[in-house]
Every structure is written in structure tokens, then in C-alpha cells.
Design an enzyme around this catalytic site. Sequence first.
Site, PDB file in Angstrom:
ATOM      1  N   ASN A 154      -2.561   5.182   6.123  1.00  0.00           N
ATOM      2  CA  ASN A 154      -2.439   4.692   6.966  1.00  0.00           C
ATOM      3  C   ASN A 154      -0.775   4.753   7.682  1.00  0.00           C
ATOM      4  OD1 ASN A 154      -2.429   2.291   8.621  1.00  0.00           O
ATOM      5  ND2 ASN A 154      -1.170   0.541   7.455  1.00  0.00           N
ATOM      6  N   HIS A 157      -3.068  -9.545  10.328  1.00  0.00           N
ATOM      7  CA  HIS A 157      -4.068  -8.783  11.492  1.00  0.00           C
ATOM      8  C   HIS A 157      -4.952  -9.784  12.395  1.00  0.00           C
ATOM      9  CE1 HIS A 157      -1.598  -5.187  11.053  1.00  0.00           C
ATOM     10  NE2 HIS A 157      -2.535  -5.026   9.854  1.00  0.00           N
ATOM     11  N   LYS A 207       1.160  -1.013  -0.360  1.00  0.00           N
ATOM     12  CA  LYS A 207       0.346   0.147  -0.618  1.00  0.00           C
ATOM     13  C   LYS A 207       1.102   1.383   0.099  1.00  0.00           C
ATOM     14  CE  LYS A 207      -2.210  -1.397   3.901  1.00  0.00           C
ATOM     15  NZ  LYS A 207      -1.106  -2.521   3.946  1.00  0.00           N
TER      16      LYS A 207
END
Length: 410
Positions: A138, A185, A115
Site C-alpha cells: 500500500n 475511510h 501497517k
Amino acid sequence: MKLPRRALVVGLARSGEAAAFALARRDVEVVAADRDPGIHAGRLAEAGVEVHAGSEDERLLDGVELLVKSPGVPGESPLPASARARGIPIWSEVELGYRLLQAHPFVGVTGTNGKTTTVELLGAIFRAAGRPVAVAGNVGRPLTAFDGMLPPEAWVVCELSSFQLEDVHELACDVAVLLNIEPDHLDRHASFEAYRDAKLRIFERSRVRVVPRGFGLDGIEFSTDDALPAEPLIRGAHNRENAAAATAAARAVGIGDDAIADGLRTFPGVEHRLELVAEIDGVRYVNDSKATNTAAARRGIAAYAGEPLHLILGGSLKGEPFDELAASLPHTVRSIDLIGEATDELAVSLDRSGRTYRRSGELATAVARAAANAQPGHVVLLSPACASYDQFRNFEERGDTFRRLVETLR
């Protein structure tokens, strides 16, 4: 846009702090809370924000019309859970930022890996095309920090994590990019399916979708072997895939191939992702601290698979198994040093694959041992495959520490 009279911001890391400042600038009465009693809140207090450090008292919700949640705050933690029970809306910082900036065209990028590289590469391509652009999200500058700062014609390119996408409601990307989805995650999301569903929320209300070829989603497809306007400067097959996604997104907003080629040829990559920090006595030291899951580590290792490698693995656990990583290590790996909380689980997987390793515990010990074994032409690679929270505040601090340790070798 209509803003609440009183809002509670939960979590005062970068994005929470930016959200609190943005709301206060808009004359919203802001209360802010963080479970860390040592959080530095002086600047917020000076801006008129009522700060409660070390507190999750439910009474903080009294009179609140909106809760803005930082991405590091789990949805089941006390204040968000109580807000939900009271029917108080919960927005991510990105949702707030989008609403404040919705006059600007918006490119959103999500995925398990790549990302940051992709949004920064897109920023370079937009600048090469002469288009004003803000790169946010982020990692780096929070979206709400750009409120009131952008010229009317500016585009926003925003990195979106699963944590940020959990609490979006009106976010609508002009171009929404999905790079990949792999297990990550799992310590935070209830399952891989829940993690995937959070990622796919980027496509809600999007105008154009950019998706991996063969993923089974409608949209503009890209893949590693796409013909590109130029070969990217950054190394690795995974980065060529990121370049293909960025190229597809740039074309979708009308940027020509000459500007795309310029961006691809000149973009040097991002900190902490296959970052060459030094070459000392013929040994290259590479900081891949942002490889916080096994898929990212495998890509980083593959980028140097043709060279003798001294690998540093480990950190805090995220619920991922390590067997596939251990089995995939190339024969060019000359040494493996394990650090942190994940040492025992990594050791079990490496034993199953017949790989030798050292339990080094701390990063300083691992760097010293790897350097002692390395010879000219070798690579010492920090690609941890784990989060950093056992020994560091974040992956940036881990990467910066690696950089400092390497500098001492001179």
C-alpha cells in the site's frame, strides 16, 4: 498463470502504473485509463500501453477480459461498475501481483494503523536473519513492480489496505497479520462493518493468522505487553504493539529470536510516522503526517504526552467524528493550530472539550505560529488526524512540506 489477452488498468498512480508495466512485459495488450487529463503517461506509451487520460468512456471495456483497479479508484466509479455489469473480472493490483509472484512465500499485513511500520520492521528482521525479502504494498513499492525481480528463495512482505483487499480472489497469505481495526475511510466504505469486512478478507485462504489478543479471532495472539526478544528502538506504546505483531509473524516463519532482537533494536521507523525531522534551539519538530485518522493521531500524541506539545491538526475529511480525539488531548498540549477543510468540524469538537485553538488555514502559517510559541524542551507535532487531499496530493507531500518549512526555521 493464465493471463488475459487484453486488460484495462484503471487509475495510474504508482500501483496502476506498475500493474500496466507488469502486464505489458507479459505480452498482454494493455489499455490504461485515469480521470486526470494531466497524468504523465509517456513511459507507459513507450512500453506499448494505450493510455486514455481524462477518460472514463465505457467503450474502453470493449474486448477487455480483465480490469485491474488501483486502490484509489472506488468500486462504484464508472468503469469498474460497467465492467461488473458486463461480467468482466475485477482484480486489485495486489491480486495481480500475488498471481505473478505466487511462487514466493507471502506475509500480508493489514490494520487501520501501523501497517507500514510493521512491514518495514519485518523487512529489517528478515534481513537480519539473512533471508532475501521484498517489502511491498500500500505504501512504497507496488507488489507488481517485483515481477521478475526476485530470487526464487525470496519472501514477500506486503502491506494490504482495505481498498486493495476489496478485489482479491486467490490471494493466500502464508502468514496473515491483523494489527487493529478502528473507524477509518468511512467516506469510501458504506459503513464501519463494510470496512471491517474488507480488512478481514486477509484471512481468506491464509495458512497462519496473527491477531490482536482479545479480538475474538482464532490465531497466534499478540499484545502491547508481550515479552519481546528486545525492546524496539522506535518510540510509543503503539510501536511496541507493532513490534509484538512483527515478532509473532517472524517466529511463525521460523526466524529466531536473535535476528528478531537485532531488527527491533536497529529499526529506526518510517518516514512521516513520528519522524523527528529536526531539533532547532531545543525544540523538536516531529512529522506524523501519516496519522490520517483520529486513532493514529491519538497514538502519536500519546507518544509525546509527557512533554509540552504544540499540535497541528486538520486536512481533508473522512467521515470521522473528532469528539473523542479532542477529549483525549493531554494537559501538556500548549497550542493547537487547525488547517484545511476539517477546521470547522475540529473547532466544534475542541470547543466542546474546552480547548483553545487557532484557525491557521495553511500548514506554513501553522508551523510558523507553533514555532513562535515553542520553547526549549517543547515538541511541535504534525499529527493531523485527517487525510491530506484538500491541500496536498497525499500525506507524503504534506510531510515533506512540513520538513521543508521546519528547515527554513534554521
